[in-house]
Write a protein that holds these residues in place. Sequence first.
Motif, PDB file in Angstrom:
ATOM      1  N   THR A  69      40.072  17.594  51.492  1.00 20.76           N
ATOM      2  CA  THR A  69      40.231  17.338  49.992  1.00 20.76           C
ATOM      3  C   THR A  69      38.554  17.323  49.597  1.00 20.76           C
ATOM      4  O   THR A  69      37.889  16.421  49.225  1.00 20.76           O
ATOM      5  N   ASP A  70      37.692  18.352  49.965  1.00 24.01           N
ATOM      6  CA  ASP A  70      36.112  18.228  49.998  1.00 24.01           C
ATOM      7  C   ASP A  70      35.814  18.274  48.179  1.00 24.01           C
ATOM      8  O   ASP A  70      36.029  19.371  47.634  1.00 24.01           O
ATOM      9  N   GLU A  71      35.162  17.251  47.763  1.00 19.44           N
ATOM     10  CA  GLU A  71      34.856  17.192  46.549  1.00 19.44           C
ATOM     11  C   GLU A  71      34.187  18.384  45.942  1.00 19.44           C
ATOM     12  O   GLU A  71      34.147  18.697  45.054  1.00 19.44           O
ATOM     13  N   ARG A  72      33.121  19.014  46.546  1.00 17.94           N
ATOM     14  CA  ARG A  72      32.525  19.855  46.468  1.00 17.94           C
ATOM     15  C   ARG A  72      33.118  21.104  45.810  1.00 17.94           C
ATOM     16  O   ARG A  72      32.976  21.788  44.947  1.00 17.94           O
ATOM     17  N   LEU A  73      34.228  21.447  46.901  1.00 15.98           N
ATOM     18  CA  LEU A  73      34.965  22.671  46.156  1.00 15.98           C
ATOM     19  C   LEU A  73      35.846  22.374  45.002  1.00 15.98           C
ATOM     20  O   LEU A  73      35.800  23.109  44.006  1.00 15.98           O
ATOM     21  N   PHE A  74      36.470  20.987  45.000  1.00 12.43           N
ATOM     22  CA  PHE A  74      37.338  20.828  43.937  1.00 12.43           C
ATOM     23  C   PHE A  74      36.402  20.772  42.549  1.00 12.43           C
ATOM     24  O   PHE A  74      36.961  21.245  41.471  1.00 12.43           O
ATOM     25  N   SER A  75      35.122  20.372  42.785  1.00 10.21           N
ATOM     26  CA  SER A  75      34.446  19.980  41.486  1.00 10.21           C
ATOM     27  C   SER A  75      33.840  21.468  41.345  1.00 10.21           C
ATOM     28  O   SER A  75      33.687  21.796  39.938  1.00 10.21           O
ATOM     29  N   ALA A  76      33.497  22.349  42.215  1.00 11.37           N
ATOM     30  CA  ALA A  76      33.123  23.330  41.823  1.00 11.37           C
ATOM     31  C   ALA A  76      33.974  24.542  41.185  1.00 11.37           C
ATOM     32  O   ALA A  76      33.523  25.294  40.428  1.00 11.37           O
ATOM     33  N   LEU A  77      35.204  24.341  41.411  1.00 11.75           N
ATOM     34  CA  LEU A  77      36.345  25.237  41.064  1.00 11.75           C
ATOM     35  C   LEU A  77      36.867  25.008  39.712  1.00 11.75           C
ATOM     36  O   LEU A  77      37.414  25.748  38.882  1.00 11.75           O
ATOM     37  N   ALA A  78      36.502  23.557  39.543  1.00  7.15           N
ATOM     38  CA  ALA A  78      37.214  22.972  38.070  1.00  7.15           C
ATOM     39  C   ALA A  78      36.920  23.665  36.786  1.00  7.15           C
ATOM     40  O   ALA A  78      37.779  24.316  36.014  1.00  7.15           O
ATOM     41  N   PRO A  79      35.521  23.893  36.645  1.00  6.83           N
ATOM     42  CA  PRO A  79      34.816  24.821  35.267  1.00  6.83           C
ATOM     43  C   PRO A  79      35.395  26.163  35.575  1.00  6.83           C
ATOM     44  O   PRO A  79      35.762  26.635  34.350  1.00  6.83           O
ATOM     45  N   LEU A  80      35.601  26.815  36.484  1.00  7.62           N
ATOM     46  CA  LEU A  80      36.137  28.328  36.655  1.00  7.62           C
ATOM     47  C   LEU A  80      37.648  28.356  36.309  1.00  7.62           C
ATOM     48  O   LEU A  80      37.818  29.070  35.486  1.00  7.62           O
ATOM     49  N   ILE A  81      38.261  27.275  36.633  1.00  2.25           N
ATOM     50  CA  ILE A  81      39.717  27.268  36.550  1.00  2.25           C
ATOM     51  C   ILE A  81      40.037  27.004  34.798  1.00  2.25           C
ATOM     52  O   ILE A  81      40.585  27.731  34.279  1.00  2.25           O
ATOM     53  N   GLY A  82      39.177  26.006  34.377  1.00  2.00           N
ATOM     54  CA  GLY A  82      39.439  25.819  33.018  1.00  2.00           C
ATOM     55  C   GLY A  82      38.891  26.887  32.026  1.00  2.00           C
ATOM     56  O   GLY A  82      39.712  26.999  30.888  1.00  2.00           O
ATOM     57  N   SER A  83      37.851  27.688  32.372  1.00  2.55           N
ATOM     58  CA  SER A  83      37.405  28.525  31.572  1.00  2.55           C
ATOM     59  C   SER A  83      38.398  29.850  31.666  1.00  2.55           C
ATOM     60  O   SER A  83      38.094  30.811  30.844  1.00  2.55           O
ATOM     61  N   GLU A  84      38.973  29.922  32.735  1.00  4.86           N
ATOM     62  CA  GLU A  84      39.939  31.277  32.958  1.00  4.86           C
ATOM     63  C   GLU A  84      41.239  30.804  33.115  1.00  4.86           C
ATOM     64  O   GLU A  84      41.959  31.737  34.034  1.00  4.86           O
ATOM     65  N   LEU A  85      41.932  29.928  32.195  1.00  2.54           N
ATOM     66  CA  LEU A  85      43.609  29.772  32.559  1.00  2.54           C
ATOM     67  C   LEU A  85      44.410  30.963  32.559  1.00  2.54           C
ATOM     68  O   LEU A  85      45.202  31.030  32.864  1.00  2.54           O
ATOM     69  N   ASP A  86      43.623  31.927  31.564  1.00  2.00           N
ATOM     70  CA  ASP A  86      44.542  33.094  31.268  1.00  2.00           C
ATOM     71  C   ASP A  86      44.836  34.199  32.478  1.00  2.00           C
ATOM     72  O   ASP A  86      45.720  34.883  32.782  1.00  2.00           O
ATOM     73  N   LYS A  87      44.214  33.694  33.671  1.00  2.00           N
ATOM     74  CA  LYS A  87      44.019  34.699  34.686  1.00  2.00           C
ATOM     75  C   LYS A  87      44.874  34.164  35.577  1.00  2.00           C
ATOM     76  O   LYS A  87      45.261  34.817  36.853  1.00  2.00           O
ATOM     77  N   PHE A  88      45.396  32.911  35.620  1.00  2.00           N
ATOM     78  CA  PHE A  88      46.427  32.267  36.513  1.00  2.00           C
ATOM     79  C   PHE A  88      48.114  32.394  36.052  1.00  2.00           C
ATOM     80  O   PHE A  88      48.184  32.284  34.972  1.00  2.00           O
ATOM     81  N   ASN A  89      48.684  32.877  37.071  1.00  2.00           N
ATOM     82  CA  ASN A  89      50.193  32.758  36.594  1.00  2.00           C
ATOM     83  C   ASN A  89      50.719  31.280  36.870  1.00  2.00           C
ATOM     84  O   ASN A  89      49.992  30.484  37.161  1.00  2.00           O
ATOM     85  N   GLU A  90      51.688  30.942  36.374  1.00  2.00           N
ATOM     86  CA  GLU A  90      52.442  29.710  36.410  1.00  2.00           C
ATOM     87  C   GLU A  90      52.563  28.887  37.860  1.00  2.00           C
ATOM     88  O   GLU A  90      52.190  27.835  37.837  1.00  2.00           O
ATOM     89  N   GLN A  91      52.791  29.783  38.597  1.00  2.00           N
ATOM     90  CA  GLN A  91      52.980  29.150  40.200  1.00  2.00           C
ATOM     91  C   GLN A  91      51.664  28.741  40.908  1.00  2.00           C
ATOM     92  O   GLN A  91      51.542  27.901  41.453  1.00  2.00           O
ATOM     93  N   GLU A  92      50.643  29.774  40.343  1.00  2.00           N
ATOM     94  CA  GLU A  92      49.190  29.424  40.728  1.00  2.00           C
ATOM     95  C   GLU A  92      48.630  28.103  40.085  1.00  2.00           C
ATOM     96  O   GLU A  92      48.293  27.179  40.698  1.00  2.00           O
TER      97      GLU A  92
END
Length: 124
Positions: free
Chosen positions: A63-86
């Motif tokens: 659980t490398d904090e670099r990865l989780f911290s770097a991806l959080a803004p991407l995930i949050g700004s593009e929620l519509d590109k993820f399906n429910e399972q993702e």
Amino acid sequence: GLMCLDSFNPQELSNTIWAYATARVFDLGLFEKLVTVAVIKREYFDGQAVANFLWACATVGHTDERLFSALAPLIGSELDKFNEQELANIAWAYSMANVPQDLFDEDYVSALASDEKEFSGEQL
């Protein structure tokens, strides 16, 4: 060696780390290199690649904090590109990583529940 991973695209990075995690094989050097390359190429990841990459890391306890911290803004700004399972896999991975994020707000929950009618009784 590990330098060849620099040429991998996001799908190849995600597939590689997913395969190792599914086999429950953890190689610290390999996972650190995959994370480093993924952080650099994060804006090119699609929803499935993000979800699978995070799931794989959380599954083996990397659980490398670099990865989780770097991806959080991407995930949050593009929620519509993820399906429910993702979205569910991402939420699980973040809970396993225990990395504080403001990612899981009302918008995230709304995105996760947006197609709740599509779930069968067994899935709920």
